[in-house]
Design an enzyme around this catalytic site. Structure first.
Site, mmCIF file in Angstrom:
data_model
loop_
_atom_site.group_PDB
_atom_site.id
_atom_site.type_symbol
_atom_site.label_atom_id
_atom_site.label_comp_id
_atom_site.label_asym_id
_atom_site.label_seq_id
_atom_site.Cartn_x
_atom_site.Cartn_y
_atom_site.Cartn_z
ATOM 1 N N ARG A 211 32.239 35.703 32.378
ATOM 2 C CA ARG A 211 33.641 35.299 33.351
ATOM 3 C C ARG A 211 33.632 36.374 34.656
ATOM 4 O O ARG A 211 33.768 37.629 34.127
ATOM 5 C CB ARG A 211 34.830 35.348 32.600
ATOM 6 N N GLU A 213 35.536 37.633 36.381
ATOM 7 C CA GLU A 213 37.191 37.814 36.673
ATOM 8 C C GLU A 213 37.204 39.190 37.613
ATOM 9 O O GLU A 213 36.465 39.935 37.277
ATOM 10 C CB GLU A 213 37.896 37.918 35.489
ATOM 11 N N ARG A 219 42.325 43.722 28.402
ATOM 12 C CA ARG A 219 42.285 42.517 27.537
ATOM 13 C C ARG A 219 41.147 41.593 28.312
ATOM 14 O O ARG A 219 40.980 40.440 27.604
ATOM 15 C CB ARG A 219 43.362 41.828 27.508
ATOM 16 N N HIS A 220 40.580 42.127 29.424
ATOM 17 C CA HIS A 220 39.633 41.152 29.965
ATOM 18 C C HIS A 220 38.196 42.056 30.182
ATOM 19 O O HIS A 220 38.110 43.017 30.241
ATOM 20 C CB HIS A 220 39.730 40.841 31.480
ATOM 21 N N GLU A 356 46.763 36.384 24.286
ATOM 22 C CA GLU A 356 46.163 35.209 23.812
ATOM 23 C C GLU A 356 44.855 35.293 23.316
ATOM 24 O O GLU A 356 44.070 35.765 23.685
ATOM 25 C CB GLU A 356 46.069 34.149 24.901
ATOM 26 N N SER A 359 42.101 28.890 23.305
ATOM 27 C CA SER A 359 42.508 27.876 23.893
ATOM 28 C C SER A 359 41.855 26.831 22.889
ATOM 29 O O SER A 359 40.887 26.886 22.576
ATOM 30 C CB SER A 359 42.069 27.890 25.232
ATOM 31 N N ARG A 407 39.011 39.800 21.396
ATOM 32 C CA ARG A 407 40.550 39.958 21.418
ATOM 33 C C ARG A 407 40.987 39.898 20.006
ATOM 34 O O ARG A 407 41.756 40.630 19.425
ATOM 35 C CB ARG A 407 41.079 38.715 22.224
HETATM 36 P P1 AMO Z 1 39.465 29.936 27.458
HETATM 37 O O1 AMO Z 1 39.069 30.007 28.743
HETATM 38 O O2 AMO Z 1 40.968 30.195 27.423
HETATM 39 O O3 AMO Z 1 39.077 28.268 26.994
HETATM 40 O O4 AMO Z 1 38.741 30.995 26.636
HETATM 41 C C1 AMO Z 1 38.868 31.145 25.248
HETATM 42 C C2 AMO Z 1 39.138 32.476 24.614
HETATM 43 O O5 AMO Z 1 37.990 33.150 24.905
HETATM 44 C C3 AMO Z 1 38.730 34.690 25.365
HETATM 45 N N1 AMO Z 1 38.390 34.975 26.530
HETATM 46 C C4 AMO Z 1 38.203 36.325 26.987
HETATM 47 N N2 AMO Z 1 38.131 37.459 26.423
HETATM 48 C C5 AMO Z 1 37.896 38.648 26.849
HETATM 49 N N3 AMO Z 1 37.620 38.637 28.269
HETATM 50 C C6 AMO Z 1 37.617 37.445 28.905
HETATM 51 N N4 AMO Z 1 37.238 37.588 30.408
HETATM 52 C C7 AMO Z 1 37.692 36.391 28.268
HETATM 53 N N5 AMO Z 1 37.899 34.887 28.653
HETATM 54 C C8 AMO Z 1 38.169 34.055 27.590
HETATM 55 C C9 AMO Z 1 40.089 34.456 24.956
HETATM 56 C C10 AMO Z 1 40.449 33.125 25.242
HETATM 57 O O6 AMO Z 1 41.782 32.479 24.647
HETATM 58 N N6 AMO Z 1 36.319 26.143 26.672
HETATM 59 C C11 AMO Z 1 37.647 26.562 26.337
HETATM 60 C C12 AMO Z 1 37.807 26.621 24.701
HETATM 61 C C13 AMO Z 1 38.089 25.305 24.158
HETATM 62 O O7 AMO Z 1 39.125 24.622 24.569
HETATM 63 O O8 AMO Z 1 37.518 25.172 23.497
HETATM 64 C C14 AMO Z 1 37.846 28.071 27.026
HETATM 65 O O9 AMO Z 1 36.780 28.583 27.339
HETATM 66 O O10 AMO Z 1 40.365 34.728 23.705
#
Ligand code: AMO
Length: 433
Positions: A211, A213, A219-220, A356, A359, A407
């Site tokens: 990502r 981001e 947390r990211h 969170e 998802s 997480r």
């Molecule tokens: P989403 O983007 O919410 O959903 O990601 C799912 C979970 O992955 C973790 N996560 C991260 N952890 C740390 N750093 C990050 N940058 C980061 N981005 C995501 C979180 C998050 O809740 N395709 C959907 C999932 C699905 O519907 O099956 C998805 O990627 O814990």
């Protein structure tokens, strides 16, 4: 190394060779102790200077801390030794001498900043409590794997270099793939869905997600590990059951198999969540957050849950909880809307009081509705033809979720910063080591 004994297995009466790192040398004058550390623990090695070969004493006590040595000798009972036994050395081999100055103190006596620790992860992981985090991480993933196997899922691995993104265009890392633009995958979302229409039906994957981001938060991560589940003939309610089961399995595995590591981390009692995770609708969640009075500005229907809102709700609920029935426009194109109310999606999030974790949702498996969803999200369905066309050849109803491994570990162990849950984190500042 042939005939090497772990320090934890050295019993009084044994004649053994142990190998590891020089943890500490305590010279008390006529008598001195070298503490040798390995994966299993530590052992005290006693030097009686007047009664032992001079060269042996010199080698053993002259070596720098953190040097790698092997020691052969007899093991004896010694109540005063930290582990109840000690070794009398017959021979010592210095396999690799460490520098006298170290960038980090593995004994932990001198505290180090997180960035210094991350720059010197090898030394950092010589600390019992840091090593414990990664032993627990391994157990967490092992127990989650076992859980998925027990519910008839097949482990898959999908490409991490892809032609298109799925989770929003701004968070993609572009790369050049033989002169063509490509990206690091943000999620195995589309591939795992394609597999529920294959003969595999029920799949899981534990792998990296990327990502781009801009966030630089505790947390990211820019490279995280996602625990993905997807299954045919499954709806969002069943996917939540599986999600809850996977999280509880992780806690249980750790409670059962990581006693020593939990102790190293200072846990007196480690609680496994036993109760059912409540399922709040998005609307209930909004009302409940507003009722806490913790927010400066009240949330209105259609708002995403902000970090402050998540915090207030987390404190109010006090444990894990799901948020369900999100407004359709907040959730991505692949999530199915409720058939009796298209303004609501079947998407769900699993929340820990701190943040969170997951998802997920039931997926849109009908071709025409799927194409419509792409268009509504401003995505060109033609770019996803490899995916959409399989929905014309017998795609079953299905659901799944993505659970962030770091997480999860962070919340299980109460780690302050997500970077502590990764060996070599990738963030805005960190591309090496
Ligand atoms: P989403 O983007 O919410 O959903 O990601 C799912 C979970 O992955 C973790 N996560 C991260 N952890 C740390 N750093 C990050 N940058 C980061 N981005 C995501 C979180 C998050 O809740 N395709 C959907 C999932 C699905 O519907 O099956 C998805 O990627 O814990």
């Amino acid at each position: 190394m042939e005939n090497r004994t772990y320090t934890a297995d050295a019993e009084p009466g044994d004649h053994v060779t142990v190998a590891g790192w020089v943890h500490e040398i305590r010279d008390l004058g006529g008598i001195a102790f070298l503490i040798l550390r390995d994966k299993s623990g530590k052992i005290q090695i006693k030097f009686e200077k007047d009664e032992m070969d001079e060269d042996l004493v010199e080698t053993g006590l002259g070596v720098h801390r953190e040097s790698v040595i092997s020691v052969t000798g007899d093991v004896e009972e010694e109540e005063r030794a930290p582990t109840g036994v000690e070794m009398l050395p017959e021979s010592i081999d210095v396999l690799n001498e460490a520098d006298a100055e170290l960038p980090l103190d593995p004994s932990g006596k001198v505290e180090a900043e997180l960035s210094t620790r991350l720059d010197n992860r090898t030394l950092d992981l010589r600390k019992e409590e840091v090593k414990a985090v990664f032993e627990i991480r391994a157990e967490m993933l092992r127990s989650v794997r076992e859980y998925f196997r027990d519910i008839a899922c097949t482990e898959i691995n999908t490409p991490k270099i892809v032609a298109t993104g799925t989770e929003g265009g701004t968070e993609l890392f572009p790369i050049t793939y033989f002169g063509e633009e490509a990206f690091m995958n943000q999620s195995p979302q589309l591939f795992k869905q394609l597999m529920v229409g294959s003969g595999l039906e029920r799949v899981f994957e534990i792998g990296p997600i990327f990502r781009a981001e801009e966030h630089n938060t505790p947390r990211h991560l820019n490279e995280a590990t996602s625990i993905d589940f997807e299954a045919a003939f499954t709806d969002h309610q069943e996917a939540m059951d599986v999600c809850e089961g996977a999280v509880k399995a992780a806690y249980r595995g750790i409670a059962e198999n990581c006693e020593r590591e939990l102790e190293a981390l200072g846990f007196e009692d480690f609680e496994v969540p036993e109760e059912d995770f409540p399922r709040l609708s998005y609307e209930e969640a909004i009302e409940r957050v507003n009722a806490t009075g913790e927010l400066d500005t009240q949330l209105v229907y259609g708002d995403d849950l902000s970090t402050e809102a998540e915090k207030a709700l987390g404190q109010d609920v006090g444990g894990h909880y799901f948020v369900t029935d999100w407004p359709s426009e907040i959730k991505p194109f692949y999530i199915k809307d409720h058939e009796d109310d298209e303004s609501l999606s079947t998407g769900f999030d699993l929340m820990h009081p701190r943040l969170e974790l997951v998802s997920g949702g039931q997926r849109e498996h009908r071709y025409d509705e799927l194409i419509e969803g792409f268009k509504q999200q401003g995505l060109d369905p033609d770019a996803f033809e490899y995916y959409t066309k399989m929905f014309k050849y017998g795609m079953p109803p299905h659901a799944g979720f993505g659970l962030g491994a770091e997480r999860l570990l962070m919340t299980i162990l109460g780690l302050e910063n997500i970077r502590e849950a990764v060996l070599f984190p990738r963030d805005r500042q960190r591309l090496s080591p």
